[in-house]
Write an enzyme that holds these catalytic residues in place. Structure first.
Site, short mmCIF file in Angstrom:
data_model
loop_
_atom_site.label_atom_id
_atom_site.label_comp_id
_atom_site.label_asym_id
_atom_site.label_seq_id
_atom_site.Cartn_x
_atom_site.Cartn_y
_atom_site.Cartn_z
N TYR A 81 0.86 -1.18 0.00
CA TYR A 81 0.00 0.00 0.00
C TYR A 81 0.89 1.23 0.00
O TYR A 81 1.87 1.29 0.74
CB TYR A 81 -0.90 0.01 1.24
CG TYR A 81 -1.73 1.26 1.39
CD1 TYR A 81 -2.77 1.55 0.51
CD2 TYR A 81 -1.48 2.16 2.42
CE1 TYR A 81 -3.55 2.71 0.65
CE2 TYR A 81 -2.25 3.32 2.58
CZ TYR A 81 -3.28 3.58 1.69
OH TYR A 81 -4.04 4.72 1.84
N ASP A 115 9.25 2.61 -0.08
CA ASP A 115 8.21 3.32 0.66
C ASP A 115 8.32 2.87 2.12
O ASP A 115 7.85 1.80 2.50
CB ASP A 115 6.83 3.00 0.08
CG ASP A 115 5.72 3.74 0.82
OD1 ASP A 115 6.03 4.42 1.83
OD2 ASP A 115 4.56 3.63 0.39
N LYS A 135 4.28 8.79 9.08
CA LYS A 135 4.02 8.17 10.38
C LYS A 135 5.03 8.57 11.46
O LYS A 135 4.97 9.68 11.97
CB LYS A 135 3.86 6.66 10.20
CG LYS A 135 2.66 6.37 9.27
CD LYS A 135 2.20 4.94 9.19
CE LYS A 135 0.90 4.86 8.40
NZ LYS A 135 0.96 4.25 7.10
#
Ligand SMILES: *Cc1c(COP(=O)(O)O)cnc(C)c1O
Length: 430
Positions: free
Chosen positions: A145, A240, A268
């Protein structure tokens, strides 16, 4: 199940305000029991809901809170900064400070740019890769994702078609056709795609530790092979690391596997609980970003000083000498306790873990690809999630989500949580 009256009432109201009652879909509890918890406060390893029930939190705001809730150092940094104003739309000293901290402690970040979310970081990195290489195609992997970027909300087409099909309405077919999709852990397929499209592929993007569809750990040799084939074809490799950056180690998956990509994306943990993302890489590539180069990228609230202060305060804590070894050891002990209970009791599940990220996997064999996950087993997760809520343990509300352990989870808290989880698993499989 215990009734959560205030959360239920707030959710009814929220449904009149927001589509599905939420501002991000998985929060809606569609695949588990009950209304979503409305949380009013966090405290170290705990969250407290509007019904005044306390939970040991393993969702950690989906990963950012590696130091737990309301960490005093981060709170103080935010308060000190916010007293002087919230946003200026100018460069700030704080931006330099966190930038320098990352540059000097992450061996492969020569330059970076701050944005406000992981999605924005990925979108910008993909544009940079295309602008830098002058190519248009992107290769991604099923089961990874990368945020809600148009060209990455794409899955493999049917049969042998290499081109992706979008997984969301509103994405033109022509966009999806610029994205190639391969299964994880399958080098033959990657080679085949490169043989056919190699000279058109601007970038390969992967979560080096795929942690958004279960925890699909890959072998080092696989990442090494991706590095080699991208180099050979003049394609950029993008890691990523929005979820794994500063989480598994300060230098994330790169520290773990020793494979160095051309570009990184972060999010994050980097914001200490505030909205921050970043993309980063070598000076040679980053100089293509505007205003120095031709790849346009901008943000009104980018490098927002309050967010920078929170991120800097968090990252400083992570640089303490034993932070990661201690955290990872605690996480290992916690997971071993559950795994050994499951194996002694013959429960059809196991735990996949890296550092302080864990995933409760149903079935007994190691899972490394999205298509090895049996969706049928999610009924066990649904039952488990409901039981755990009643006992005061909060997991992200989907069996495809990983759990996170923070520095604030004391051994005793983890002991308690492990016992509760073991008992709940016995009940699920009784
Ligand atoms: C969370 C995540 C994103 C998206 O970040 P947002 O801040 O939610 O936009 C992108 N990539 C990975 C690997 C993520 O875990």
């Amino acid at each position: 199940m215990i009734e959560r009256k205030r959360s239920a009432a707030l959710f009814d109201e929220a449904k009149t305000l927001f589509p599905g009652g939420v501002n991000s879909p998985v929060r809606a509890f569609r695949s588990v029991h009950g209304p979503p918890l409305f949380i009013k406060r966090g405290e170290g390893p705990y969250i407290i809901d509007e019904d005044d029930r306390r939970y040991i939190d393993f969702c950690a705001s989906w990963g950012p809170l590696i130091l737990g809730h309301d960490h005093p150092h981060i709170r103080e940094a935010i308060i000190q900064t916010v007293r002087k104003g919230t946003s200026f739309g100018t460069p700030t000293r704080l931006g330099n400070e966190i930038g320098a901290l990352i540059q000097s402690h992450h061996p492969h970040v020569e330059q970076l740019r701050f944005v406000s979310s992981g999605t924005e970081a990925v979108m910008s990195a993909v544009r940079l890769a295309r602008g830098y290489t002058g190519r248009s195609k992107i290769l991604k992997f099923e089961g990874c994702y990368h945020g809600h970027v148009d060209s990455l909300l794409v899955k493999a087409g049917s049969g042998l078609a290499t081109f992706g099909v979008s997984t969301s309405a509103g994405i033109p077919t022509s966009f999806a056709r610029e994205t190639l999709v391969a299964p994880l852990a399958d080098l033959a397929e990657v080679s085949r795609i490169f043989a056919e499209h190699g000279t058109d592929i601007a970038a390969v993007i992967i979560e080096p530790i795929p942690a958004n569809n279960g925890l699909l750990l890959q072998h080092r040799s696989y990442l090494q092979a991706l590095r080699a084939i991208t180099k050979e074809h003049g394609t950029l490799l993008i890691f990523d690391e929005v979820i794994t950056g500063f989480r598994t180690a300060f230098a994330g998956a790169t520290a773990l596997y020793g494979v160095v990509p051309d570009l990184f994306t972060f999010g994050k943990v980097i914001g200490g609980g505030m909205p921050v993302g970043a993309f980063a890489g070598s000076r040679e590539i980053m100089k293509s970003v505007s205003p120095e180069g031709p790849v346009y990228q901008a943000g009104t609230l980018s490098a927002n000083p309050v967010a920078m202060a929170a991120g800097k305060a968090a990252l400083e804590q992570l640089l303490a000498p034993n932070f990661y070894p201690d955290l990872n050891r605690k996480a290992a002990r916690f997971c071993e306790k559950i795994a050994s209970h499951a194996s002694h009791a013959g429960l059809p599940m196991h735990i996949q873990r890296v550092g302080s990220i864990f995933w409760l996997a149903f079935g007994s064999s190691r899972i490394a690809r999205a298509d090895q996950i049996d969706g049928e087993n999610m009924k066990y997760f649904k039952a488990l999630h409901g039981l755990l809520l009643d006992k005061g343990v909060y997991l992200g509300p989907s069996g495809y989500e990983v759990g996170f352990i923070s520095g604030a989870h004391e051994e005793s808290v983890l002991e308690e949580a492990a016992s509760i989880i073991c008992a709940a698993l016995d009940q699920v499989f009784a």
